[in-house]
Design a protein around this motif. Structure first.
Motif, PDB file in Angstrom:
ATOM      1  N   SER A 227       0.654  -1.470  -0.327  1.00  0.00           N
ATOM      2  CA  SER A 227       0.195  -0.054   0.444  1.00  0.00           C
ATOM      3  C   SER A 227       0.808   1.060   0.286  1.00  0.00           C
ATOM      4  N   ILE A 256      -4.596  -1.743   1.407  1.00  0.00           N
ATOM      5  CA  ILE A 256      -4.399  -1.603  -0.097  1.00  0.00           C
ATOM      6  C   ILE A 256      -6.289  -1.425  -0.052  1.00  0.00           C
ATOM      7  N   ALA A 259      -5.712   2.490  -0.155  1.00  0.00           N
ATOM      8  CA  ALA A 259      -5.007   3.112  -0.646  1.00  0.00           C
ATOM      9  C   ALA A 259      -5.172   3.123  -2.165  1.00  0.00           C
TER      10      ALA A 259
END
Ligand code: SAH
Ligand code: SF4
Ligand code: F3S
Length: 451
Positions: A227, A256, A259
């Protein structure tokens, strides 16, 4: 033959090399072939676009399914016929090279050298020291082996692959990849960022990070994870779209997903291989998640990014797959409604745990299940694509369509193929496209004036 490195003879020697690389397999193989081409071109060898006009042929191979391997052997038949007529060096690289090493070099195979995926940086040495002799290098490396990125012979000058890790520690019971690519190795963070910056400076608009399991990325010296990498590349000016493949659902974390949501350049698109919709099959596959856990990740993604475009991989006919277990796969396809899927009939692979299970689903049943999966998915895709007709979407134009030069071809954020008419060549540009019609596998349209 042994030619001294750095000598004049060496230069002449490489200048006379005309190489052709034939690539089977996944995007990582595509990127490896671009890198291998760069290694050769750096010394002065010429890239050739035909088998007949080359004196060095490299075949980059895939072992993931029985069929992938068979493709190599029929191609090799063709090459050995050419070799009977003319002077030719044949090198086999990639996953089958790693797997079948010595067998590929057998006396009458016509193959001159074999290099495994961790040995490409040795290529020029192999050519200089062992040209014309049978040679093999298939050592696995524990460390990341950096191939300088300045000389990569990329296929596209718009969209680029950037490999960030290689290998796999997951050992899904059906999969040969951990035996061909070895254990996970991560590319240094700074090398990745440098490559992306160089791509941006060279006018690239899109990058696609590659790895067998990108989610497990970690840079030992800086402690940065996947990320953090996404957040960093999101801030590099010039690159407008960022994608990545492949994500293992177990390692796909909320961080993740965040992100992705926060990074405005990270495409709302994810390939998240499911393999089976049945928790019992998933257990036998050693996937490390249940049906419900997978669906939770999908929910998280859709809560954060409602329009996200999802794709997946499906295997039918895994050992012991019952009709009920198979129905669970069909049900999950209806529930998730992927933009696209890749579906395969199970085939046993050497060295894997599943190859020791009885491959007991008859071929005809596997075939029928594959058709059922594909028919269902086709109708879902058609419905989803029809709902896009009349909308104007952003498309990265990748070039002229092969069939019709008035039509251009590109992809949208969701990674769907979009063919569209335009009075002007828009290759390399982003364009608003009005979708006018569709099929299950692509969208058609015409250039619009604005979004
Ligand atoms: N690293 C990726 C992709 C691996 S191979 C991942 O983890 O998803 C790509 C796909 O090939 C797999 O997702 C799986 O669907 C399929 N595959 C792998 N081994 C197979 C086998 N033995 N038989 C049939 N399909 C297989
Ligand atoms: Fe193969 Fe599983 Fe690794 Fe993917 S995660 S490469 S399917 S072992
Ligand atoms: Fe095939 Fe190796 Fe890629 S087996 S799918 S080329 S990692």
């Amino acid at each position: 033959m042994n030619i001294e490195a750095g000598s004049e003879k060496k230069q002449v020697y490489f200048k006379n090399l005309k190489f052709y690389i034939h690539t089977f397999g996944c995007q990582m193989n595509e990127n490896d072939s671009e890198r291998i081409g760069g290694i050769l071109a750096q010394e002065g060898a010429q890239k050739s676009n035909s088998l007949e006009n080359s004196n060095l042929i490299i075949v980059n191979t895939c072992a993931v399914r029985q069929k992938s391997e068979e493709k190599l052997f029929s191609f090799l038949g063709r090459l050995t016929r050419i070799k009977k007529r003319k002077n030719l060096i044949i090198g086999i690289v990639g996953c089958v090279a790693q797997l079948h090493r010595a067998q590929l070099l057998e006396k009458n195979s016509g193959v001159d050298f074999v290099l495994g995926p961790d040995n490409y940086s040795d290529l020029n040495q192999v050519i200089l020291k062992h040209f014309g002799e049978k040679f093999m290098a298939t050592r696995w490396s524990r460390e990341w082996k950096e191939i300088p990125s300045e000389h990569i012979l990329r296929k596209s000058d718009i969209s680029a692959f950037v490999t960030i890790m290689e290998g796999c520690n997951n050992f899904c019971s059906y999969c040969i990849v951990p035996f061909t690519r070895g254990r996970e190795k991560f590319r240094p963070f700074s090398n990745i960022i440098k490559e992306v910056r160089d791509l941006a400076d060279n006018g690239y608009k899109e990058i696609q990070f590659l790895g067998q399991n990108v989610n497990s990325y970690g840079d030992a010296s800086s402690g940065k994870d996947f990320s953090a990498l996404l957040r960093e590349v999101n801030s590099i000016p010039g690159i407008e779209w960022i994608r990545f493949i492949t994500s293992h659902p177990t390692n796909f974390t909320q961080d993740i997903a965040l992100a992705m949501k926060e990074g405005e350049k990270i495409c709302p698109q994810l390939h998240l291989p499911l393999q089976s919709g049945s928790s019992s099959v998933l257990r036998r596959m050693n996937r490390g998640y249940t049906r419900d856990e997978y669906l939770e990740k999908i929910k998280l993604l859709r809560d954060l990014m409602p329009g996200i475009s999802l794709s997946t991989d499906i295997i039918v006919g895994f050992p012991g797959e019952t009709e009920k277990e198979f129905q669970d796969t069909l049900k999950i396809l209806e529930e998730v409604r992927y933009t696209n899927i890749f579906s395969f009939r199970y085939s046993p692979r050497p060295l894997t745990a599943a190859s020791r299970m009885r491959d007991d689903v008859p071929f005809e049943v596997k075939k029928r299940r594959l058709i059922e999966v594909q028919e269902l998915q086709k109708s879902i895709q058609l419905e989803k694509n029809e709902s896009m007709v009349g909308r104007v979407i952003k498309v990265l134009c990748l070039g002229k369509s092969k069939k019709n030069p008035q039509v251009f071809s590109g992809r949208n954020e969701g990674f769907q193929v979009v063919n569209f008419k335009s009075p002007k060549d828009l290759t390399g540009e982003f364009a608003p496209v009005l979708i006018t019609s569709c099929g299950p596998h692509s969208l058609q349209g015409e250039k619009a004036n604005n979004y």
